[in-house]
Design an enzyme around this catalytic site. Structure first.
Site, PDB file in Angstrom:
ATOM      1  NE  ARG A  66      -4.626 -10.051  -5.438  1.00 40.13           N
ATOM      2  CZ  ARG A  66      -5.696 -10.007  -6.226  1.00 40.13           C
ATOM      3  NH1 ARG A  66      -5.588 -10.338  -7.499  1.00 40.13           N
ATOM      4  NH2 ARG A  66      -6.869  -9.641  -5.759  1.00 40.13           N
ATOM      5  CG  ASP A  67      -2.020  -3.435  -0.991  1.00 41.28           C
ATOM      6  OD1 ASP A  67      -1.221  -2.741  -1.655  1.00 41.28           O
ATOM      7  OD2 ASP A  67      -2.934  -2.936  -0.310  1.00 41.28           O
ATOM      8  CB  VAL A  68       3.946  -6.619   0.125  1.00 41.16           C
ATOM      9  CG1 VAL A  68       5.108  -6.361   1.081  1.00 41.16           C
ATOM     10  CG2 VAL A  68       3.373  -8.013   0.332  1.00 41.16           C
ATOM     11  CG  ASN A  72      -1.069  -2.812   3.753  1.00 40.41           C
ATOM     12  OD1 ASN A  72      -1.814  -2.056   4.375  1.00 40.41           O
ATOM     13  ND2 ASN A  72      -1.307  -3.175   2.502  1.00 40.41           N
TER      14      ASN A  72
END
Length: 247
Positions: A66-68, A72
């Site tokens: 959910r946070d690519v 990151n």
């Protein structure tokens, strides 16, 4: 018995993908296509590992990162690519109740599902990876707007461009992979990270000797010279529960 819990932190001697992209802007040159796709494929391999994880009862855990986004993704100076920061990931019985109420992740890297407060599954991560891959290749995020709401609107409505018109050396078969990754209808998107990984690796290795960790390491040393960035450029990052994308 006193029990103490610790969170271990891996020290990654390297940079994140955002720094890598920004460095190319400073140098006024594009990221070599083979290395851009190689990095995306290693991130995809990390996603495939996470998406396919099962518990001790052999039940799929349903992990969604959910946070690519480029911050990151870590590039170690040895050429390893690491997908990190599962801090807002959801899994079986974990954080599902938040969906429909919050926007998970950074606006300009959201999937259409995330941008519209819908329930996400692993295919949402693939759309986000498509955004990241296009940013590595083009040097810009095609959905970034003047503010967060505009970025979300762009995710939902902005026409996806013909990538071959934006970078002349981009082959049609790679552009087709990118287009499929960025399908707004998730039923038309790649249905698994494994399927996307297969297409990326076929593109990289089916008719040539493709890129390796070692090639990426040599390239990183070239564009981040010791004199400018110090003898041991490094970024500490939480390794809980980061997934290492192996070659």
């Amino acid at each position: 018995v006193n029990v103490q819990y610790y969170m271990t932190m891996e020290y990654v001697r390297g940079i994140n993908l955002e720094q890598f992209i920004n460095r190319h802007s400073e140098l006024n040159r594009p990221v070599p296509l083979d290395l851009a796709v190689f990095i995306a494929s290693r991130v995809c391999r990390g996603l495939s590992y996470a998406h396919d994880k099962k518990d001790r009862q052999n039940r799929p855990l349903g992990i969604v990162h959910r946070d690519v986004n480029p911050k990151n993704v870590m590039l170690a100076m040895e050429g390893d690519v690491k997908l990190t920061d599962f801090g807002i990931a959801k899994a079986l019985d974990l954080m599902y109740n938040e969906e429909g109420k919050i926007i998970p992740g950074k606006d300009e890297y959201l999937s259409p599902e995330g941008a519209s407060f819908a329930i996400t599954d692993s295919r949402a991560d693939l759309f986000s990876l498509g955004v990241v891959m296009s940013e590595i290749i083009l040097g810009k995020n095609i959905f970034r707007g003047a503010d967060r709401p505009q970025s979300r609107r762009n995710i939902l409505t902005l026409p996806v461009p013909d990538f071959t018109t934006l970078r002349p050396d981009l082959e049609a078969k790679l552009a087709a992979i990118m287009q499929k990754t960025l399908q707004r209808d998730r039923e038309q998107r790649y249905q698994s990270a494994a399927a996307l990984l297969t297409d990326l690796e076929l593109y990289l290795y089916s008719d040539r000797y493709g890129p390796t960790n070692e090639k990426l390491a040599v390239y990183l040393a070239e564009i981040f010279p010791v004199a400018q960035f110090g003898a041991t450029p490094a970024v500490p990052h939480s390794f809980r529960p980061a997934t290492r994308a192996q070659p």
